[in-house]
Write an enzyme that holds these catalytic residues in place. Structure first.
Site, PDB file in Angstrom:
ATOM      1  N   ASN A 268      -6.609 -49.837  25.906  1.00  0.00           N
ATOM      2  CA  ASN A 268      -7.195 -51.281  25.134  1.00  0.00           C
ATOM      3  C   ASN A 268      -8.371 -51.787  25.589  1.00  0.00           C
ATOM      4  O   ASN A 268      -8.623 -52.161  26.601  1.00  0.00           O
ATOM      5  CB  ASN A 268      -6.073 -52.255  25.740  1.00  0.00           C
ATOM      6  CG  ASN A 268      -5.931 -53.562  24.669  1.00  0.00           C
ATOM      7  OD1 ASN A 268      -7.212 -53.390  23.790  1.00  0.00           O
ATOM      8  ND2 ASN A 268      -5.300 -54.460  25.068  1.00  0.00           N
TER       9      ASN A 268
ATOM     10  N   HIS B 287      -2.586 -59.481  15.748  1.00  0.00           N
ATOM     11  CA  HIS B 287      -1.578 -59.823  16.640  1.00  0.00           C
ATOM     12  C   HIS B 287      -0.517 -58.988  16.161  1.00  0.00           C
ATOM     13  O   HIS B 287       0.761 -59.180  16.536  1.00  0.00           O
ATOM     14  CB  HIS B 287      -1.130 -60.976  17.068  1.00  0.00           C
ATOM     15  CG  HIS B 287      -2.138 -61.885  17.758  1.00  0.00           C
ATOM     16  ND1 HIS B 287      -2.274 -63.283  17.343  1.00  0.00           N
ATOM     17  CD2 HIS B 287      -2.989 -61.433  18.615  1.00  0.00           C
ATOM     18  CE1 HIS B 287      -3.290 -63.747  18.338  1.00  0.00           C
ATOM     19  NE2 HIS B 287      -3.538 -62.639  19.144  1.00  0.00           N
TER      20      HIS B 287
ATOM     21  N   ASP C 267      -8.729 -73.112  28.674  1.00  0.00           N
ATOM     22  CA  ASP C 267      -7.595 -72.476  29.289  1.00  0.00           C
ATOM     23  C   ASP C 267      -6.529 -73.490  29.310  1.00  0.00           C
ATOM     24  O   ASP C 267      -6.701 -74.883  29.790  1.00  0.00           O
ATOM     25  CB  ASP C 267      -8.036 -72.165  30.753  1.00  0.00           C
ATOM     26  CG  ASP C 267      -6.857 -71.646  31.667  1.00  0.00           C
ATOM     27  OD1 ASP C 267      -6.815 -70.452  31.783  1.00  0.00           O
ATOM     28  OD2 ASP C 267      -6.154 -72.343  32.107  1.00  0.00           O
TER      29      ASP C 267
ATOM     30  N   ILE D  34       0.406 -68.773  26.631  1.00  0.00           N
ATOM     31  CA  ILE D  34       0.779 -70.128  26.310  1.00  0.00           C
ATOM     32  C   ILE D  34       2.394 -70.411  25.916  1.00  0.00           C
ATOM     33  O   ILE D  34       3.086 -71.138  26.414  1.00  0.00           O
ATOM     34  CB  ILE D  34      -0.089 -70.962  25.357  1.00  0.00           C
ATOM     35  CG1 ILE D  34      -1.628 -70.794  25.856  1.00  0.00           C
ATOM     36  CG2 ILE D  34       0.253 -72.107  25.160  1.00  0.00           C
ATOM     37  CD1 ILE D  34      -2.585 -71.292  24.683  1.00  0.00           C
ATOM     38  N   GLY D  35       2.536 -69.389  24.984  1.00  0.00           N
ATOM     39  CA  GLY D  35       4.098 -69.370  24.454  1.00  0.00           C
ATOM     40  C   GLY D  35       5.178 -69.254  25.411  1.00  0.00           C
ATOM     41  O   GLY D  35       6.243 -69.903  25.577  1.00  0.00           O
ATOM     42  N   GLU D  36       4.628 -68.312  26.420  1.00  0.00           N
ATOM     43  CA  GLU D  36       5.743 -67.800  27.487  1.00  0.00           C
ATOM     44  C   GLU D  36       5.818 -68.858  28.443  1.00  0.00           C
ATOM     45  O   GLU D  36       6.987 -69.123  29.334  1.00  0.00           O
ATOM     46  CB  GLU D  36       5.019 -66.640  27.893  1.00  0.00           C
ATOM     47  CG  GLU D  36       5.436 -65.485  26.979  1.00  0.00           C
ATOM     48  CD  GLU D  36       4.832 -64.035  27.391  1.00  0.00           C
ATOM     49  OE1 GLU D  36       4.693 -64.078  28.672  1.00  0.00           O
ATOM     50  OE2 GLU D  36       4.459 -63.547  26.657  1.00  0.00           O
TER      51      GLU D  36
ATOM     52  N   ARG E 151     -11.434 -70.757  19.437  1.00  0.00           N
ATOM     53  CA  ARG E 151     -11.667 -70.861  17.966  1.00  0.00           C
ATOM     54  C   ARG E 151     -11.091 -71.910  17.113  1.00  0.00           C
ATOM     55  O   ARG E 151     -10.062 -72.425  17.544  1.00  0.00           O
ATOM     56  CB  ARG E 151     -11.152 -69.482  17.558  1.00  0.00           C
ATOM     57  CG  ARG E 151     -11.720 -68.150  17.782  1.00  0.00           C
ATOM     58  CD  ARG E 151     -11.153 -66.875  17.370  1.00  0.00           C
ATOM     59  NE  ARG E 151     -10.705 -66.077  18.443  1.00  0.00           N
ATOM     60  CZ  ARG E 151      -9.855 -65.274  18.283  1.00  0.00           C
ATOM     61  NH1 ARG E 151      -9.157 -65.052  17.467  1.00  0.00           N
ATOM     62  NH2 ARG E 151      -9.505 -64.553  19.741  1.00  0.00           N
TER      63      ARG E 151
ATOM     64  N   ARG F  10      -3.584 -73.977  30.793  1.00  0.00           N
ATOM     65  CA  ARG F  10      -3.277 -74.269  31.996  1.00  0.00           C
ATOM     66  C   ARG F  10      -4.109 -75.401  32.873  1.00  0.00           C
ATOM     67  O   ARG F  10      -3.592 -76.623  33.264  1.00  0.00           O
ATOM     68  CB  ARG F  10      -3.442 -73.411  33.159  1.00  0.00           C
ATOM     69  CG  ARG F  10      -2.017 -72.969  34.029  1.00  0.00           C
ATOM     70  CD  ARG F  10      -1.916 -71.887  34.705  1.00  0.00           C
ATOM     71  NE  ARG F  10      -2.870 -70.773  34.223  1.00  0.00           N
ATOM     72  CZ  ARG F  10      -2.729 -69.368  34.585  1.00  0.00           C
ATOM     73  NH1 ARG F  10      -1.975 -69.137  35.611  1.00  0.00           N
ATOM     74  NH2 ARG F  10      -3.453 -68.805  34.067  1.00  0.00           N
TER      75      ARG F  10
ATOM     76  N   ARG G 220      -5.058 -49.184  21.303  1.00  0.00           N
ATOM     77  CA  ARG G 220      -5.033 -50.210  20.350  1.00  0.00           C
ATOM     78  C   ARG G 220      -6.421 -50.404  19.554  1.00  0.00           C
ATOM     79  O   ARG G 220      -7.602 -50.067  20.173  1.00  0.00           O
ATOM     80  CB  ARG G 220      -4.914 -51.400  21.467  1.00  0.00           C
ATOM     81  CG  ARG G 220      -4.891 -52.548  20.537  1.00  0.00           C
ATOM     82  CD  ARG G 220      -5.083 -53.833  21.525  1.00  0.00           C
ATOM     83  NE  ARG G 220      -4.586 -54.859  20.793  1.00  0.00           N
ATOM     84  CZ  ARG G 220      -3.933 -56.161  21.552  1.00  0.00           C
ATOM     85  NH1 ARG G 220      -3.872 -56.016  22.499  1.00  0.00           N
ATOM     86  NH2 ARG G 220      -3.506 -57.039  20.729  1.00  0.00           N
TER      87      ARG G 220
ATOM     88  N   GLU H  73       2.852 -55.598  24.425  1.00  0.00           N
ATOM     89  CA  GLU H  73       2.199 -54.683  23.441  1.00  0.00           C
ATOM     90  C   GLU H  73       1.945 -53.486  24.156  1.00  0.00           C
ATOM     91  O   GLU H  73       1.940 -52.544  23.147  1.00  0.00           O
ATOM     92  CB  GLU H  73       0.753 -55.589  23.133  1.00  0.00           C
ATOM     93  CG  GLU H  73       1.067 -56.851  22.187  1.00  0.00           C
ATOM     94  CD  GLU H  73      -0.066 -57.728  22.594  1.00  0.00           C
ATOM     95  OE1 GLU H  73      -0.324 -58.239  23.707  1.00  0.00           O
ATOM     96  OE2 GLU H  73      -0.806 -58.005  21.363  1.00  0.00           O
TER      97      GLU H  73
ATOM     98  N   ASN I  19      -5.156 -66.603  24.258  1.00  0.00           N
ATOM     99  CA  ASN I  19      -6.443 -67.089  23.903  1.00  0.00           C
ATOM    100  C   ASN I  19      -6.709 -67.014  22.475  1.00  0.00           C
ATOM    101  O   ASN I  19      -7.164 -68.001  21.837  1.00  0.00           O
ATOM    102  CB  ASN I  19      -7.455 -66.099  24.698  1.00  0.00           C
ATOM    103  CG  ASN I  19      -7.679 -66.419  25.982  1.00  0.00           C
ATOM    104  OD1 ASN I  19      -7.649 -67.782  26.230  1.00  0.00           O
ATOM    105  ND2 ASN I  19      -7.583 -65.784  26.850  1.00  0.00           N
ATOM    106  N   GLY I  20      -6.180 -66.013  21.649  1.00  0.00           N
ATOM    107  CA  GLY I  20      -6.084 -66.279  20.247  1.00  0.00           C
ATOM    108  C   GLY I  20      -4.583 -66.484  19.974  1.00  0.00           C
ATOM    109  O   GLY I  20      -3.512 -66.126  20.727  1.00  0.00           O
TER     110      GLY I  20
HETATM  111  P1  ADP Z   1      -4.990 -63.263  25.784  1.00  0.00           P
HETATM  112  O1  ADP Z   1      -4.840 -63.459  24.493  1.00  0.00           O
HETATM  113  O2  ADP Z   1      -6.248 -63.037  26.600  1.00  0.00           O
HETATM  114  O3  ADP Z   1      -4.191 -61.864  26.039  1.00  0.00           O
HETATM  115  P2  ADP Z   1      -2.968 -64.578  27.414  1.00  0.00           P
HETATM  116  O4  ADP Z   1      -1.925 -64.183  26.469  1.00  0.00           O
HETATM  117  O5  ADP Z   1      -2.786 -64.078  28.811  1.00  0.00           O
HETATM  118  O6  ADP Z   1      -4.398 -64.540  26.741  1.00  0.00           O
HETATM  119  O7  ADP Z   1      -2.821 -66.160  27.421  1.00  0.00           O
HETATM  120  C1  ADP Z   1      -3.819 -66.894  28.119  1.00  0.00           C
HETATM  121  C2  ADP Z   1      -3.389 -68.495  28.046  1.00  0.00           C
HETATM  122  O8  ADP Z   1      -2.396 -68.641  28.481  1.00  0.00           O
HETATM  123  C3  ADP Z   1      -4.542 -69.361  28.588  1.00  0.00           C
HETATM  124  O9  ADP Z   1      -4.894 -70.638  27.787  1.00  0.00           O
HETATM  125  C4  ADP Z   1      -3.622 -69.923  29.908  1.00  0.00           C
HETATM  126  O10 ADP Z   1      -4.184 -70.873  30.357  1.00  0.00           O
HETATM  127  C5  ADP Z   1      -2.328 -69.852  29.164  1.00  0.00           C
HETATM  128  N1  ADP Z   1      -1.487 -70.011  30.155  1.00  0.00           N
HETATM  129  C6  ADP Z   1      -0.972 -68.979  31.037  1.00  0.00           C
HETATM  130  N2  ADP Z   1      -0.050 -69.400  32.159  1.00  0.00           N
HETATM  131  C7  ADP Z   1      -0.010 -70.783  31.914  1.00  0.00           C
HETATM  132  C8  ADP Z   1       1.105 -71.873  32.279  1.00  0.00           C
HETATM  133  N3  ADP Z   1       1.759 -71.489  33.317  1.00  0.00           N
HETATM  134  N4  ADP Z   1       1.018 -72.683  31.586  1.00  0.00           N
HETATM  135  C9  ADP Z   1       0.332 -73.130  30.438  1.00  0.00           C
HETATM  136  N5  ADP Z   1      -0.729 -72.264  30.102  1.00  0.00           N
HETATM  137  C10 ADP Z   1      -0.604 -71.014  30.662  1.00  0.00           C
END
Ligand code: ADP
Length: 395
Positions: A9, A175, A277, A326-328, A236, A279, A86, A380, A206-207
């Site tokens: 990737n 995605h 970010d 974020i979703g997880e 974005r 978090r 990818r 992925e 991030n996206g």
């Molecule tokens: P990418 O699109 O670069 O693969 P990720 O899927 O790793 O990114 O997601 C990154 C985002 O997930 C960041 O905004 C990060 O702050 C957020 N994130 C990761 N862990 C947590 C958490 N425990 N609580 C809230 N947001 C989180």
């Protein structure tokens, strides 16, 4: 040593590698960052010893260094049995993963106009592994391909038709590898087949993008011609009024600057003025930083609006699915988003949400919810490894 599948990737300044065995177990993974910069570095996950990279290491050199490091640690046989790449943009040419040959390389190059930041580095990875492993089947898996099932009503913009005919201006969606994984994994968890399962999948990293999946197929998605459209993201803007371009021109802002702002200085970063970010943003909001609170509010409100919009494409809904960093992981984002969707019958179980559904097979909805809500970690790399194994066996 057994058969292994290498997943590659390439990002604009990064390279991620993952190595799977024939039973889909991840044997190793590694990452090189800050490529083509003075402080390029690399590491193998779970290994304290870092891999030394000279300044200005490029993608090809990083790949060679990481493959050597895998071999030194006896993680990898001389030659992988297949290699999956990818690739971000497959245009309308690629509706599914393909075995790479010279024609495929040319076609990926043709699609580069639609993804100038991504396809050329994806190709750099392909060229590097074709050079290093000339006998190994190489497979391209596209982020756009899964969305090629969108009907014209979903993929066409309301523009003069010549824009599509002459310049391929349409919504492509991204995605797709993650959304495809969600379609299959959600069905499995619900005890159904993908062909009979309809979900709305929100990939929030991030996206960010959201996809309506009807009987296993993508039927609508929030990203468009580029990955800028749709949801609020880390840096974005997502949807804006295109009238902004002319208005800013009258203010003396150059087009390329607007483009830069919309892609790199907007979204969570732009609203909060602090960070992209989530978090960090949640911590800032907890400490009373109002712009951060507002950034989270806008992010969740836009997401909730899109959940509603995605319903227009479905005749049943088996689950709303959250994935991506974020979703997880963000209890707050899921909670806030669902709080806007009460009228549609969504209700969340606070305890299950706080545990990210870890004790409930990912389920976080309340018993009284009209629809299941799931948290599913995306994978992925596994999708790419599976496609590489499948197509290399067929070759
Ligand atoms: P990418 O699109 O670069 O693969 P990720 O899927 O790793 O990114 O997601 C990154 C985002 O997930 C960041 O905004 C990060 O702050 C957020 N994130 C990761 N862990 C947590 C958490 N425990 N609580 C809230 N947001 C989180």
């Amino acid at each position: 040593m057994k058969q292994s599948i290498l997943v590659v990737n390439c990002g604009s300044s990064s390279l991620k590698l993952a190595l799977f065995d024939e039973n889909e177990n991840k044997i190793a993974s590694a990452m090189a960052e800050r490529l083509n910069q003075a402080d390029a570095f690399a590491r193998i996950d779970g290994d304290n010893q870092s891999v030394t990279l000279p300044a200005n290491t490029n993608h090809k050199q990083a790949l060679q260094a990481l493959v050597s490091a895998f071999r030194e640690r006896q993680l990898m046989s001389e030659t992988p049995s297949s290699i999956g790449h990818r690739v971000v943009h497959g245009g309308e040419t690629f509706r599914e993963a393909v075995l790479i040959d010279d024609d495929v390389v040319t076609a990926i190059n043709h699609c580069a106009g639609l993804a100038p930041l991504h396809n050329p580095v994806n190709l750099a990875g392909i060229e590097a592994t074709r050079g290093q492993f000339p006998e190994t089947p190489q497979i391209a898996v596209f982020d756009t391909a899964y969305h090629q099932t969108l009907a014209p009503r979903a993929f066409l913009y309301a523009l003069p038709e010549a824009y599509y005919r002459d310049w391929a201006v349409r919504r492509y969606g991204f995605h797709g590898i993650s959304h495809f994984f969600m379609a299959n994994e959600a069905a499995r968890r619900l005890g159904k087949t993908p062909e009979t399962t309809s979900i709305i999948a929100a990939h929030l990293g991030n996206g960010c993008s959201i996809t309506a999946i009807k009987n296993g197929l993508s039927v609508d998605t929030s990203m468009g011609l580029t990955p800028l459209e749709g949801l609020v993201m880390g840096t974005r803007s997502g949807d804006i009024d295109p009238g902004l371009f002319e208005y800013l021109r009258t203010r003396g802002v150059a087009l390329k600057d607007v483009h830069k702002v919309l892609n790199h200085e907007s979204g969570l970063l732009g609203i909060s003025g602090q960070t992209n970010d989530m978090r960090t943003l949640c911590k800032l909001a907890d400490s009373g930083h109002e712009p951060s609170t507002l950034a989270i509010e806008i992010f969740c409100f836009r997401l909730a609006k899109y959940v509603g919009a995605m319903m227009a494409s479905l005749s049943q809904l088996d689950a709303l699915v959250f994935t991506g960093g974020i979703g997880e992981n963000s209890v707050q984002v899921r909670e806030k988003t669902l709080s806007h969707l009460k009228l549609l019958g969504f209700a969340m179980d606070t305890g299950s949400n706080e545990c990210h559904g870890h004790h409930t097979e990912g389920r976080i909805e309340h018993a009284g919810s009209r629809f299941p809500v799931l948290v599913i970690p995306t994978n992925e790399e596994l999708v790419i490894a599976r496609e590489a194994a499948r197509l290399s066996q067929a070759s």
